[in-house]
Design a protein around this motif. Structure first.
Motif, PDB file in Angstrom:
ATOM      1  N   THR A  31      89.097  77.877  32.125  1.00  0.00           N
ATOM      2  CA  THR A  31      87.827  77.888  31.430  1.00  0.00           C
ATOM      3  C   THR A  31      86.924  76.800  31.963  1.00  0.00           C
ATOM      4  N   VAL A  79      83.328  76.237  30.910  1.00  0.00           N
ATOM      5  CA  VAL A  79      83.200  75.901  29.499  1.00  0.00           C
ATOM      6  C   VAL A  79      83.647  74.476  29.266  1.00  0.00           C
ATOM      7  N   PRO A  95      71.673  80.428  21.325  1.00  0.00           N
ATOM      8  CA  PRO A  95      71.338  80.670  22.714  1.00  0.00           C
ATOM      9  C   PRO A  95      69.984  81.288  22.964  1.00  0.00           C
ATOM     10  N   PRO A 114      70.220  80.770  27.441  1.00  0.00           N
ATOM     11  CA  PRO A 114      71.565  80.837  26.888  1.00  0.00           C
ATOM     12  C   PRO A 114      72.524  79.842  27.521  1.00  0.00           C
ATOM     13  N   GLN A 115      72.375  79.592  28.809  1.00  0.00           N
ATOM     14  CA  GLN A 115      73.331  78.705  29.467  1.00  0.00           C
ATOM     15  C   GLN A 115      73.306  77.314  28.850  1.00  0.00           C
ATOM     16  N   PHE A 119      73.195  76.638  25.819  1.00  0.00           N
ATOM     17  CA  PHE A 119      73.917  76.525  24.561  1.00  0.00           C
ATOM     18  C   PHE A 119      75.132  75.642  24.783  1.00  0.00           C
ATOM     19  N   VAL A 120      75.290  74.734  23.896  1.00  0.00           N
ATOM     20  CA  VAL A 120      76.384  73.803  24.087  1.00  0.00           C
ATOM     21  C   VAL A 120      77.638  74.405  23.464  1.00  0.00           C
ATOM     22  N   PRO A 121      78.615  74.708  24.268  1.00  0.00           N
ATOM     23  CA  PRO A 121      79.788  75.367  23.699  1.00  0.00           C
ATOM     24  C   PRO A 121      80.522  74.425  22.775  1.00  0.00           C
ATOM     25  N   PRO A 122      80.781  74.836  21.593  1.00  0.00           N
ATOM     26  CA  PRO A 122      81.435  73.942  20.652  1.00  0.00           C
ATOM     27  C   PRO A 122      82.859  73.662  21.091  1.00  0.00           C
ATOM     28  N   TYR A 174      86.265  75.585  19.798  1.00  0.00           N
ATOM     29  CA  TYR A 174      86.962  76.742  20.303  1.00  0.00           C
ATOM     30  C   TYR A 174      88.339  76.366  20.793  1.00  0.00           C
ATOM     31  N   TYR A 175      88.424  75.195  21.312  1.00  0.00           N
ATOM     32  CA  TYR A 175      89.644  74.859  22.017  1.00  0.00           C
ATOM     33  C   TYR A 175      90.474  73.809  21.340  1.00  0.00           C
ATOM     34  N   LEU A 180      78.058  80.338  15.241  1.00  0.00           N
ATOM     35  CA  LEU A 180      78.632  81.544  14.675  1.00  0.00           C
ATOM     36  C   LEU A 180      79.595  81.134  13.568  1.00  0.00           C
ATOM     37  N   THR A 224      83.085  80.019  14.633  1.00  0.00           N
ATOM     38  CA  THR A 224      83.064  78.743  15.339  1.00  0.00           C
ATOM     39  C   THR A 224      82.843  77.599  14.357  1.00  0.00           C
ATOM     40  N   ARG A 273      75.434  84.014  12.013  1.00  0.00           N
ATOM     41  CA  ARG A 273      75.357  82.575  12.291  1.00  0.00           C
ATOM     42  C   ARG A 273      75.131  81.777  11.011  1.00  0.00           C
ATOM     43  N   ILE A 317      88.103  84.740  20.171  1.00  0.00           N
ATOM     44  CA  ILE A 317      87.390  83.581  20.715  1.00  0.00           C
ATOM     45  C   ILE A 317      86.479  84.012  21.856  1.00  0.00           C
ATOM     46  N   ASN A 339      83.316  85.448  20.540  1.00  0.00           N
ATOM     47  CA  ASN A 339      82.433  84.381  20.065  1.00  0.00           C
ATOM     48  C   ASN A 339      81.706  83.716  21.225  1.00  0.00           C
ATOM     49  N   ASP A 375      77.740  83.722  22.035  1.00  0.00           N
ATOM     50  CA  ASP A 375      77.019  82.466  22.204  1.00  0.00           C
ATOM     51  C   ASP A 375      76.414  82.340  23.593  1.00  0.00           C
ATOM     52  N   GLY A 376      76.621  83.352  24.407  1.00  0.00           N
ATOM     53  CA  GLY A 376      76.021  83.317  25.740  1.00  0.00           C
ATOM     54  C   GLY A 376      76.732  82.400  26.701  1.00  0.00           C
ATOM     55  N   ILE A 377      77.924  81.948  26.321  1.00  0.00           N
ATOM     56  CA  ILE A 377      78.639  81.030  27.202  1.00  0.00           C
ATOM     57  C   ILE A 377      79.332  81.804  28.313  1.00  0.00           C
TER      58      ILE A 377
END
Lengths: 770, 257
Positions: A364, A367, A378, A396-397, A399-402, A405-406, A671, A674, A703, B130, B133, B137-139
């Protein structure tokens, strides 16, 4: 395939005989007919070969492992499918695995174990850099070839296994037989990264030196629980002769929290090498950096104690006193601090990996590289959302991925109990400082001879060495520099001369030397006190004596023949010169028979106090927050229950203060799923979910639009966070699309996802959100 | 208003146990895909199917969601008594007739509800994974999502936690519409254009369901259990005047049950 007759795989690999059987495969010695060499062929058991998802991962990981090309890694040459099963072709190593070695020859010396671990660390470093976590480092996977080469086997295979299904312990346990080498995060089925392998290597190292692993129990599950909850007994407490620095390395590897281990295998290797060098270097110092380098690296002037940095392999040699030397940024752990007990001991010198990077999921990459959460949704269609941060901005890029998730929910469970480990590290630093001093002196001596200028040469600019004996060092320094020479001081104590006086010089006055040559000066450092003898005294007296002499005192306890409470060892030993402010480690006997701190959990306070007093302990109490233990109840003791201690020791009963305060995360714009993970990760729970209508097809559907309490408020754990989620309501508008505005009405819907659904999905795993 | 329906399921070519369960009665249809490789997965799905099969008729989306809550409690309760069921759970995708020309649907997990509505196929449900999601989120892109390492990692499942969050939809029952409820063993193996084609041209819901499942377990595929329940709203679309142009009337994500 049978043992009789010649089975040939791929028309090329002739299986000769079975040489091993593991948890998932048979291993055959084979001949590679094409290259006429011996190879080992590992043939999967059918139950694995019949699981297509496993086979796919197996193939992928075998491929990744095949790309690892390292002398300390058993090479993977080929893989394939034959007769309904799968096989891997790998390097055939003539040798024995460490489990066999340990069984037949018993435990290893610390040095030998460190050498092996260092080679394993090198292999791990190479694999980790390639994004591959071994996941199954154990004695059986470490092979020492007959020509002495250490090799790590089975890279990638454990990964394939672990991903086989979503479930974890039972499954891996049943396949691999044991959880002896599990890291705590592995035992909890959390995301893994290379630091998990480092933990397992810590178990290996421990086992090699002690002769048994740190945790054992009747069932794998019980072992796994111990990995998560119990602290390993330091080898020295088990009567194993071990240098404290090596013990500190092992305990650091066995830290429950990955962040407290070495950040990278390289860092471990550096420390092991340093330990190995330290153990042997007093008599034979390693090669040093050249004179010119040292001159260049030398601070420009300054009288008094100087932290002369020495480069290269002599990182251990520090100044004997004075300010701490510059921490070595590559290791940061035990290398260069001249002062024990400073933050730099326990803190890795390199930046901590962020929460996302910690997840150790190499695939990933994009990410994982992203910054922490907090950005907005996004797309730009969210302008009507109240309080959605960053809404309407950025592609969209951006967007800060939370991180949620991981990252797993991590509850800090009073883990400051690393007290003893800190002591161990402190002791290590003391050892290193002492070694450093000795070493430094030997270097200094060496300097006197080694930097002698060559005999007068024919070069143009020859300079007469002036006589600087008896001068104040600052003056001598200035004088030498003014005529183009480079002074290099070393220090000597108890000379009977005033402090900072030059008491020797080399070359001597009158000699003619080249410009730029180093002139070694021995500078008097005045009187340095020596460590008073405290061996045989009781702990309190010894501590008083050392403290009043200006030393810090580090106490280590261990069982011994001596009466409990008596100092049985001190480091540095008595009459060793040591500047005030440095630390002296004393070992206090816990007596011939050990007492263990009783388990007081579940008892009332008065019961607990009474138990402790009856067993001869002094009693203290302390309060700590806890999410798992109710307020007012006993969390545990310090030292924790089961810990071997001496009678008369003060045992603190740790009482729960109730849940700690946690900061509420900002989940607006996330979301729902998330956001829920984020809330749970913070130790909170999702409270009431209410809905607010939004435009059909808007990205705000699903959301979180608002939250109560607001972000950053500090509340107790388990506090519910109410959220407002965007929904499509029946009363809204008259043209309602399915969520996400996907095609409903047109034939175009047929194309939705075309060609995207053929993924090799074969199973559903439960989320880790619980 | 009448609903015609048909269902089919197959263990697939690689699995030994079918952990998919389904319910098809005249007013309520469901697919549950047990999560976990041990027996518990099938058991959790079985509990869900049993409860839904015997439940009283539901008359609103709220009642349907409450029913999912009942299933959730029942699975947790069963796990309390049987350690083998620890942390086993199930996906659950339900479609129900809730009166007149109204349908309600709800979903937890990655089983899917599709609608073939006015000739076009769309996925009504949202996968609780996941990777989905991340995609929303466009990721990651849709193409990346199907390859993503976490594409099977569910963010929600029934029977996992004391409270389950359910996505709910209010749907118009428009004559001629065909709905498909399926487990991921079907949606992973049959591309959406093929699903659309089979739904469009099959003689009746039973025919569609069995063709879809056959397609999912064709040689070279069939890596997982595959289940399809096809539901058709009886009646001619041209003659149905109710709210033209609207299939999804309301979407309520993450309702606690």
């Amino acid at each position: 395939m049978s043992d009789e007759g010649l089975t040939v795989f791929n028309g090329r690999y002739e299986l000769l005989r079975r040489i091993g059987r593991g948890g998932m495969a048979d291993v055959y010695l084979a001949r590679d007919a094409s290259l006429d060499r011996q190879v080992a062929v590992k043939v999967l058991f059918p139950e694995f070969a019949n699981d297509p998802s496993f086979v796919e991962r197996f193939r992928r990981e075998a491929k990744a492992a095949a790309n690892l090309n390292h002398p300390n890694i058993v090479g993977i040459y080929d893989w394939g499918q034959e007769q309904g099963t799968y096989y891997i072709v790998m390097e055939y190593v003539v040798g024995r695995n460490m489990a066999d070695v340990l069984r037949s020859t018993g435990r290893l010396s610390g040095d030998r174990a460190a050498e092996i671990a260092s080679d394993v660390a090198e292999a791990l470093s190479s694999a980790h850099n390639a994004g591959l976590v071994h996941r199954d480092i154990k004695l059986g996977n470490i092979i020492v070839s007959d020509d002495g080469q250490v090799k790590v086997a089975d890279f990638g295979i454990a990964t394939a296994l672990a991903r086989r299904t979503g479930d974890n312990l039972t499954h891996i346990g049943s396949v691999m037989g044991t959880a002896t080498y599990f890291s705590p995060e592995q035992a909890q089925d959390k995301a893994l990264d290379g630091r998990s392998d480092l933990y397992s290597l810590g178990v290996v190292l421990y086992e090699l030196i002690v002769g048994k692993p740190p945790f054992s129990a009747e069932t794998s599950t019980a072992v796994a629980v111990k990995h998560v909850q119990e602290r390993p007994l330091p080898p020295s407490l088990l009567g194993v002769g071990i240098v404290e620095s090596l013990e500190a390395i092992i305990l650091k590897l066995l830290a429950k929290n990955p962040a407290k281990r070495y950040p990278r295998a390289d860092d471990l290797r550096a420390d092991l090498q340093r330990y190995l060098a330290g153990a042997h270097s007093i008599g034979a110092p390693p090669a040093r950096a050249g004179t010119a380098d040292r001159a260049a690296a030398r601070p420009s002037a300054a009288p008094g104690p100087t932290s002369t940095p020495r480069t290269g392999s002599v990182a251990m040699s520090g100044p004997r006193s004075g300010p701490a030397a510059t921490p070595d940024p590559r290791t940061g752990s035990v290398a260069a601090s001249g002062r024990p007990r400073t933050g730099s001991v326990a803190t890795p010198g390199r930046p901590r990996a962020g929460p996302v990077a910690m997840s150790g999921r190499p695939r990933t990459g994009p990410v994982a590289a992203a910054p922490p959460p907090g950005g907005g949704p996004p797309t730009g269609s969210t302008a009507q959302v109240p309080a959605a941060p960053g809404s309407g901005q950025g592609p969209p890029q951006q967007f800060v991925p939370p991180a949620y998730y991981y990252e797993e929910v991590h509850r800090s469970d009073g883990w400051k109990r690393a007290l003893l480990m800190m002591l161990g590290l402190g002791a290590l630093v003391v050892v290193l400082v002492v070694l450093g001093v000795t070493f430094y002196e030997s270097l200094g001596l060496d300097d006197d001879n080694g930097t002698d200028a060559p005999a007068a040469s024919e070069s143009v600019a020859l300079i007469d060495v002036p006589d600087v004996l008896g001068l104040n060092y600052a003056d001598a320094d200035a004088q030498l520099r003014s005529i183009g020479l480079v002074p290099e001081p070393s220090y000597q104590v108890n000379t009977g001369q005033p402090e900072n006086t030059v008491i020797a010089q080399s070359p001597p006055a009158g000699q003619r030397i080249d410009e730029g040559t180093t002139v070694a000066l021995t500078v008097s450092q005045g009187e340095t006190p020596t460590v008073p003898p405290v061996r045989g005294r009781n702990r309190v007296d010894a501590t008083d004596i050392l403290r009043s002499a200006g030393y810090e005192v580090i106490v280590i306890e261990g069982a011994s023949q001596a009466e409990a409470g008596i100092v049985v060892g001190q480091e540095p030993s008595s009459n060793t010169e040591l500047a005030p402010g440095e630390a002296v480690t004393i070992t206090v006997s816990t007596g011939p028979g050990q007492i263990f701190v009783p388990d007081l959990r579940g008892q009332t306070l008065s019961q607990a106090f009474q138990t402790l007093i009856e067993q001869g302990f002094r009693v203290g109490e302390r309060r700590e927050p806890s999410t798992t233990v109710e307020e007012g109840q006993i969390i545990d003791t310090d030292p924790p229950h089961g810990w071997p201690v001496s009678s008369g020791l003060e045992v603190f009963v740790i009482i729960s203060d109730g849940p700690p305060l946690v900061a509420i995360p900002d989940v607006q714009g996330l979301l729902f799923d998330t956001g829920k993970l984020a809330v749970e990760r913070a130790g909170l729970v999702v409270g009431i979910v209410t809905f607010e209508p939004v435009e059909p097809g808007s990205t705000d559907v699903g959301r979180i639009l608002a939250q109560t309490p607001p972000p950053n408020l500090e509340v107790s754990a388990e506090t519910p966070v109410d959220v407002v989620v965007g929904e499509v309501s029946e009363t809204e508008g008259d043209q309602v699309d399915p969520p996400e505005g996907e095609d409903t009405e047109t034939g175009g819907g047929d194309q939705t996802g075309a060609g995207e659904t053929g993924a090799d999905q074969t199973e559903s795993d439960p989320g880790n959100s619980g | 208003m009448r609903l015609d329906y048909g269902a089919a399921t197959h263990v697939g070519l690689r699995r030994r146990e079918n952990q998919d369960r389904h319910v098809a009665r005249s007013d309520l249809f469901a697919v549950a895909d047990g999560v976990g490789s041990h027996r518990g997965g099938g058991t959790a799905a079985g509990i869900a199917a049993e409860i839904l099969a015997e439940a009283e008729r539901v008359e609103s989306l709220d009642q349907l969601i409450a029913l999912v809550g009942t299933v959730n409690e029942a699975i947790l309760e069963a796990a309390k008594d049987d350690p083998r069921l620890f942390e086993t759970s199930t996906t659950l995708c339900v479609l129900a007739h809730v009166g007149r020309s109204r349908l309600a649907a709800c979903n937890v997990g990655d089983s899917r509800l599709y609608a073939l509505y006015r000739g076009g196929l769309s996925q009504v449900s949202v996968d609780h994974t996941i990777s989905e999601n991340l995609r929303r989120d466009g990721i990651i892109s849709a193409a990346e999502a199907v390859e993503h390492v976490d594409r099977h990692t569910l963010t929600r499942a029934v029977g996992l936690e004391p409270r389950v969050y359910v996505d709910g939809w209010e749907l118009a029952a428009v004559g001629g519409t065909r709905f498909l409820l399926c487990s991921d063993g079907l949606s992973n193996e049959v591309p959406e254009p093929e699903i659309a084609e089979i739904l469009r041209f099959a003689d009746d819901p039973s025919d569609a369901a069995s063709r879809l499942v056959q397609r999912a377990v064709r040689p070279g595929r069939g890596r997982d259990n595959a289940t399809a329940v096809v539901v058709e709203v009886a009646g001619d679309p041209e003659l149905d005047p109710s709210r033209p142009g609207q299939l999804v009337l309301g979407f309520h994500p993450a309702v606690a049950a």
